[in-house]
Design a protein around this motif. Structure first.
Motif: not given
Ligand code: DGT
Ligand code: CA
Ligand code: ZN
Length: 571
Positions: A155, A185, A193, A195-196, A198, A259, A261-262, A266-267
């Motif tokens: 993180r 993201g 915090t 992870k990456d 986007d 992208f 999210g969360s 999205n779901t």
């Molecule tokens: P992080 O990176 O862990 O701090 O949190 P996020 O929310 O940036 O997660 P990340 O980078 O894995 O993915 C960016 C967004 O892409 C996430 O918020 C929602 C979408 N996303 C990624 N994978 C999936 C998935 O398997 N299903 C759905 N519905 N959305 C996804």
């Protein structure tokens, strides 16, 4: 090498000396010299040239020799030698929050463990608890520390990622072939915090290669993990992973929503679409085979009969329901803040003078700035006693005439003592414009005792703001334990504001708790807790976290005009 880099070398030397069990004075000498050198105005290199090293506080003959070598060759053979003499696993132990060199060494020697995994195993076998100098409590602490380390792995602080992401975005937006671009993201949702990074761009298919090249030139990655038409993944300096996604402009809005999210948001959104006979995915919004035209994200929400939901709220915690029934809050914005109340200066542990901080706050557009240096109990931060506080008031009056564009208030960040009293007597507190009270010591009290401590502090009639209420440090220190509902209720009843500390290492109170505090009737104060002029700009992170916690302008006391704020503070 600059002074900061030199200080880092000295700090590492000091740690390694301690790990090797060398005499404490020797290791302290390196550590202290490092701190002094970090604060020097002049370049250490030029002091070496002038033969003035010995004039630096804490630099003796032996150290002067080492420093000369370091400045002249850029390396310190002594440090290399130390590194080679210490088992790798021992260094790894230092990453466990709360475990210092002395204890690390004792564990290594007493139990023969030389990796974190081995140490964890030893804890589970109760071997740490029975080691001399340790006990069940320290074993418990080490286990918790290892648990946290695992959770923190991978993180990054929002501020660090956002800083880089902004640069990349700016570069991409200035590329002639990029039609639209945005950060997505968790950064866009203002998580504390991430992870990456986007990033999403809209580029015509035939121009993608060119834009990816430009991106790589801009990012200067340590590693290109994957290069593809629609997604390029890299690892930037310091390990920060970054995904660049490339889409057609017609897909941009739905891809941005996807992208950002969360995943949970999205779901839930897809579920609403389905009920309306629609299909929502990263490529668009569809009824059967027909794409519903979408320009921006807002169009998606409108098509689902929802009000547009700001990215910070997209955590599937009631925002969709609220967007359907008009219950979305009118979230606070940066420009709603009229003043800042938590600012340090060189009077205590700040790096800039009072005048510099005041001028910076004026430049940032604030109507008032509250100076809140530490109180006497915070000796490590050169806290002020009542006499120095009085002297500071004189300087404030002087600077007030020099900088008439902003009103300077005198406050204090007063320590909450272990028994819940504040670190100044009431008659001293009464001379201040407002009071911030924070916990800086005795952080691991049992929950009931800590709760009583904080409740007692809240009952002080002079208190205005409860500073960084949980005392957590992101990715480093867990929050203190207390019964939050009682604290929120007391704060609400006493009219004490709960701080939303904007320091990117704190972001405290946690956004997940802000709604409960608000429901209890509490008010808030967003503050930079600035120790340098640049840090005044950190209020942006505080505003992000406040928005994430559904906080509106009227919930925040430093959105009030000066007069109103002062009346509130004086109650
Ligand atoms: P992080 O990176 O862990 O701090 O949190 P996020 O929310 O940036 O997660 P990340 O980078 O894995 O993915 C960016 C967004 O892409 C996430 O918020 C929602 C979408 N996303 C990624 N994978 C999936 C998935 O398997 N299903 C759905 N519905 N959305 C996804
Ligand atoms: Ca992400
Ligand atoms: Zn503090």
């Amino acid at each position: 090498m600059n002074n900061k880099e030199i200080a880092k070398v000295l700090e590492e030397t000091s740690i390694l000396l301690e790990l090797r069990g060398e005499n404490r004075f020797k290791s302290n000498a390196y550590r202290n010299a490092g701190r002094v050198i970090e604060g020097l105005e002049e370049d250490l290199g030029s002091l070496v040239e002038q033969g003035k090293l010995r004039e630096i506080r804490g630099v003796g003959e032996a150290l002067a020799e080492q420093l000369t070598t370091l400045v002249q060759t850029g390396a310190l053979p002594y440090l290399e030698e130390l590194r080679a003499s210490i088992p790798d696993g021992l260094l790894e132990f230092l990453r466990i929050p709360g475990l210092g060199p002395r204890k690390a060494k004792a564990l290594h020697e007493g139990l023969g463990v030389s990796s974190i995994a081995e140490l964890e195993y030893a804890c589970h076998e109760d071997r740490v608890a029975s080691l001399k100098g340790f006990g069940p409590r320290s074993q418990e602490k080490i286990l918790t520390g290892i648990g946290n380390l695992k959770r923190y792995a991978g993180r990054h602080l929002l501020s660090e990622a956002l800083h880089v992401a902004d640069e990349l975005l700016k570069g991409l937006l200035s590329h002639p072939k990029v039609a639209r671009a945005s950060i997505a993201g968790s950064i866009r949702r203002s998580r504390e915090t991430v992870k990456d990074i986007d990033i999403l761009v809209s580029v015509a298919r035939q121009d993608r290669d060119e834009v990816i090249d430009a991106f790589l030139a801009l990012a200067q990655p340590e590693e290109i993990v994957a290069r593809g038409e629609t997604k390029t993944s890299v690892r930037l300096e310091r390990g920060l992973p970054t995904d660049l996604r490339l889409v057609e402009d017609v897909e941009f809005a739905s891809a941005l929503a996807y992208f950002t999210g969360s995943k949970e948001h999205n779901t839930a959104l897809r579920g609403i679409a389905r009920k309306k006979g629609l299909l929502l995915n990263e490529y668009g919004l569809f009824r059967g085979d027909d794409a519903i035209p979408i320009q921006g994200e807002d169009d998606i929400y409108r098509a689902l009969d929802l009000l547009p939901i700001p990215p910070e709220l997209r955590e599937d915690s009631g925002e969709i329901e609220a967007a359907g029934n008009g219950g979305l809050p009118d979230l606070i914005e940066r420009d709603d803040l009229r003043g800042v109340l938590h600012v340090h200066t060189t009077w205590s542990d700040g790096r800039a003078t009072l005048e510099e901080m005041v001028r910076e706050a004026e430049k940032a557009g604030f109507e008032y700035v509250g100076i809140s240096d530490h109180s006497q109990a915070a000796f490590y931060a050169r806290g002020l006693d009542p006499e120095r506080l009085r002297q500071q008031k004189e300087e404030i009056d002087e600077i007030a005439t020099k900088v008439p564009g902003i009103t300077i208030l005198q406050g204090s960040e007063v320590d909450i003592l272990p028994d819940g009293r504040l670190d100044f007597p009431d008659e001293v507190l009464a001379t201040l414009d407002y009071v911030v009270a924070s916990i800086h010591s005795s952080l691991d009290m049992p929950e009931d005792q800590m709760t009583e401590r904080v409740l007692r502090a809240l009952q002080n009639p002079h208190l205005t703001v409860l500073g960084h209420p949980s005392a957590r440090l992101l990715l480093a220190r867990e929050p203190i334990r207390m019964v939050l509902p009682r604290v929120f209720r007391e704060a609400a009843e006493r009219g004490v504001a709960i701080e939303i500390n904007a320091n990117p290492r704190r972001l405290d109170l946690d956004w997940r708790l802000l709604r409960a505090a608000r429901k209890a009737g509490a008010r808030f104060s967003i503050n930079p807790d600035a120790h340098s002029t640049e840090a005044i700009g950190d209020v942006r992170y505080g505003v992000g976290i406040a928005r994430k916690g559904w906080i509106a302008k009227e919930d925040v006391i430093n959105t009030k005009p000066l007069k109103e704020f002062l009346a509130l503070a004086k109650r």
